[in-house]
Structure formats: C-alpha cells, structure tokens
Motif scaffolding. Structure first.
Motif, PDB file in Angstrom:
ATOM      1  N   GLU A  45       0.833  -1.202   0.000  1.00 12.58           N
ATOM      2  CA  GLU A  45       0.000   0.000   0.000  1.00 12.58           C
ATOM      3  C   GLU A  45       0.870   1.255   0.000  1.00 12.58           C
ATOM      4  O   GLU A  45       0.551   2.248  -0.671  1.00 12.58           O
ATOM      5  CB  GLU A  45      -0.925  -0.013   1.220  1.00 12.58           C
ATOM      6  N   ASN A  98      -8.571  -6.305  -0.784  1.00 11.44           N
ATOM      7  CA  ASN A  98      -8.017  -5.028  -1.224  1.00 11.44           C
ATOM      8  C   ASN A  98      -7.265  -5.092  -2.550  1.00 11.44           C
ATOM      9  O   ASN A  98      -7.227  -4.096  -3.274  1.00 11.44           O
ATOM     10  CB  ASN A  98      -7.090  -4.472  -0.138  1.00 11.44           C
ATOM     11  N   PHE A 134      -9.368   1.506   2.368  1.00  9.98           N
ATOM     12  CA  PHE A 134      -8.776   0.190   2.574  1.00  9.98           C
ATOM     13  C   PHE A 134      -9.774  -0.679   3.339  1.00  9.98           C
ATOM     14  O   PHE A 134     -10.216  -0.326   4.434  1.00  9.98           O
ATOM     15  CB  PHE A 134      -7.471   0.296   3.351  1.00  9.98           C
TER      16      PHE A 134
END
Length: 441
Positions: free
Chosen positions: A16, A48, A387
């Motif tokens: 991320e 995700n 997220f």
C-alpha cells in the motif's frame, strides 16, 4: 511497468505504501507474486488487491522476474544457528527464505525493502543483524539501514521500525535519515510546544485527528468499568484519563486494580500502601530483579512507617491484591482484566500499536470512555479509509498490530524515486542536492 513481489505480505501494508508513492509519481507497477501464510490476513489482502497470496514461503522454489522485492519478514531467534553454525549462517530462520530465493534468481531484483522490528539491530548482541547485512552484501546488495518513527511521517503513533533499503550493486542514494522521534506521547507534546508546531494538524496529526465521530455501542466501556474508573478518579472528570495506563506493576501516570476496586473496594490507607509498594519495590537496594521482587515487613516499614502496617497488609492479602509467602509480600497483578489498558491522549500520539493489545487501546471522547475502533486503529497505521478491513474485529486488531505504517513506506519510496535512476524512469525529476549516500545506522 515496474514489477514487484510482496513477501510476508500481511495485509499488504508495504504494498500500500509503494502504491501510494508510485501513484504520486505516475509510475506504473504490477505485483507479480505475493506470499502470506496467515489465512485471515490472506482474506484481507484479497479484499483489497483482488488476489490471494500464496501460503508458506518455504514451499516456494522460485519467484517470477521482478524489479523490487518487498518483505516484512518475521525475526525469530538466531540462537541455534549461532551456536551450531556460526553467526554468518541464517538457516532455520525466515530471513533465509529471502536469501534462498535471491540466490536462486536468474535475474536479481534491483531494489529490496525489508522491514522488521527495532530490536533486530541489538538481538544477540548485534550478531543477528550483522549476519543479515553480511548475507545481503554477499548477494550483491548495498544496504542503507534506517530506523524511522511513524510519528515523523504524518502518523499519530510512536512506532519505531527498521527498514533495510537495498540496491543491487551499490548503496542506494537517500536523503532521509534515521530518526527515532519522540520516545513517548508526553515528550512529543513538549517537542511541538518548543518548536511552535502544536497547532499544526497537517504535518503532525494527533490522535484526535483519527477519531470517528460516531461509533458502535459495542466499543463503549461497560457501565461497571466506567463506574470503577469514576471511583478511581475521585471526582475528577473522565478526561483526566487522557494518557493514563492501567497497569498493576508500574507507577507513574497509571491506575491500578486497587484504585478501581477490581477485587473489592480498598480504603485510602490500603491504596496508599499499594501505591508506595509499587514504586519502592523496584529500587535496587531491595535487589536487582524488578517485577518479581518480594519484600519483607521490615523492608516495607522503611518506606511505610505506619503503626497499622500489619493490619493493612493482612487486609490486602485477604482481598488478593497482595500475596504472602515466607514472610514476604508481592502484588498480585491482574492487568488482563482491564477493558482498556491505555487511554490515548487525543492531543498527542498513540503508543505503539501491537497485535496483542490493539483491541484494548482506549480514548475518552465527549466524556465517554471507549475502545478505539478497527477503523481508528487502521488510521493509526496510516491506512486510507477506502482500505477494506476484515469483518472480524479480532482479526483486524491483530493484523494492524503486525502491519507497517503506510506513509512511512511511501516516504521511503518517494525518496528513492527522487534520488535514484534505476529501476525508476531516468527522466523523473531529481533533486541533485539530495544525492547523499545514506550511512548505515
């Protein structure tokens, strides 16, 4: 298109961070392989990123060609390797899997970002850390070692982690330097006041910035616990809990089970004796050991010279706040019975979020004591609100306690992009003034 692999991926925190940095710099990337052994973490990762990581890294024989390796590898003790094979041998540890896969690669990645706990640098007198650096160098990598605190990167959490930034064939150029930051929330607030930055909500966000306005009732402290907290505060407002730790074997800014009456309400003299015992039992002239130290009546009298000491001790033993053996006394600690073990100060940063206790971090908001929510916990790690979190709260707290702070990783990659051509596009803007070799910490 830069290709990367994500090993020991957890829920994808390092990925991320890379994604955030690359988006800011308009760099296209593709994850060509991911690996994570924990099933619940795999589920969050799939939510995700649309892919389920492979399982046990020890069963992976080789990796697809890639430019960047991400790995937040666990650090087990190297004791066996050290005693049996010498400290340059990393077999039997999960770092060895990184070493093995790099050694087997026909084309080694140009960049590695490895993340671990700060304690790795001092484990076993530093020999564990030295073994890892030696192996990376023998694989052809120049290593820049960074100890960074998340609180310096827009994350309201005191979280120091080790980042090994490795470049094939040379030490990577970085302008970012190791910085341990403020060691606790109180010193963080003092540093902001000294620097005139206390009202800056952008560069130095605080716990108040990550709180949700409306939370589910299941996160509120129970009425019984609130009643006990109120009793312990003796008329002071519940906001007095900001920054208070609930712990039985430490003094300082703390409340204890006897303050709350967890095993029965204590008289003022009983509370005073317990508080004095907690402070004085750690003094070196009573012995070098700390939390397990037991004191005799005569030793207790040296800091509690009251005539009713015998009756007070007997009452505390009966209430099970103290245990007595062989004429010595020791507190009976009951920390796990506290619904919250630390109330965060909204005007400062949080303590380090860890997997075992993330679900017992609390806050007093609008006069109501409660536990922080999973989303607030994610914000403490710098994860964006888009997220997706696992539907099971217990899994979320555990996963976030094991994760990285996303903005810290993003800052490392942005720094790399600004100061290194490969594997990044040569035509990206660079700051020539930042072309400094990073000295290993």
């Amino acid at each position: 298109m830069l290709k990367f692999v994500d090993l020991f991926a957890g829920i994808g925190g390092i990925r991320e961070g890379l994604k955030l940095a690359f988006q800011r710099r308009s760099i296209a990337s593709e994850c060509v392989f991911s690996s994570e052994i924990d099933k619940k973490a795999q589920e969050t990762y799939e939510l995700n990123f649309g892919e389920t990581p492979a399982g046990d890294i020890r069963l992976v024989e080789e990796l697809p060609d890639h430019d960047i390796m991400l790995a937040g590898f666990p650090c087990q003790a190297f004791s066996y390797a050290g005693k049996q094979k010498g400290f340059a041998d990393t077999r039997g540890t999960l770092f060895f899997e990184i070493e093995r896969l790099l050694g087997n690669a026909e084309n080694k990645p140009r960049l590695l970002l490895l993340e671990n706990v700060r304690g790795l640098t001092t484990h076993d007198g530093g020999r564990t850390y030295a073994a890892i650096l030696l192996k990376l160098e023998r694989l052809g990598y120049g290593v820049c070692s960074l100890l960074l605190n998340s609180s310096n990167f827009g994350v309201p959490q005191n979280r120091v982690r080790l980042y090994l930034v490795c470049s094939l064939g040379r030490v990577p150029r970085l302008s970012i330097k190791s910085d341990l930051g403020a060691p606790d929330s109180h010193k963080f607030k003092r540093s902001l006041l000294q620097d005139g930055l206390f009202h800056s909500n952008i560069k130095y966000p605080r716990v108040s910035n990550i709180l949700e306005e409306h939370v589910d009732k299941k996160y509120l402290c129970t009425p019984l616990f609130v009643e006990r907290l109120t009793r312990a505060l003796k008329g002071k407002p519940l906001e007095s809990l900001h920054g208070v730790r609930l712990i039985d074997y430490r003094g300082g800014n703390s409340l204890h089970s006897w303050n709350l009456g967890m095993k029965g309400i204590c008289a003022e003299n009983e509370i005073a004796l317990m508080d004095a015992l907690i402070v004085n039992r750690r003094k070196k002239y009573f012995g070098s050991h700390q939390d397990g130290k037991m004191l005799t009546m005569e030793q207790i009298r040296t800091f509690w010279p009251h005539q009713d000491v015998e009756e007070t001790l007997a009452s505390l033993v009966q209430k099970r706040y103290l245990k007595s053996a062989g004429g010595k006394y020791n507190p009976v600690c009951g920390n796990m019975s506290f619904e919250v073990f630390k109330f965060l100060d909204p005007s400062s940063i949080a303590i380090t979020v860890v997997s075992s206790d993330a679900h017992r971090l609390g806050v007093v908001q609008n006069g109501v004591p409660r536990r922080i929510t999973p989303r607030e916990c994610a914000r403490l790690q710098g994860f964006p609100d888009e997220f997706a979190l696992h539907p099971d709260d217990a899994s979320v707290y555990r996963q976030l306690g094991n994760s990285v702070s996303v903005p810290t990783v993003a800052a490392i990659f942005e720094d790399l992009i600004m100061n290194n051509e490969l594997p990044f596009d040569r035509h990206l803007p660079r700051k020539s003034s930042c072309n400094l070799l990073c000295e290993a910490s």
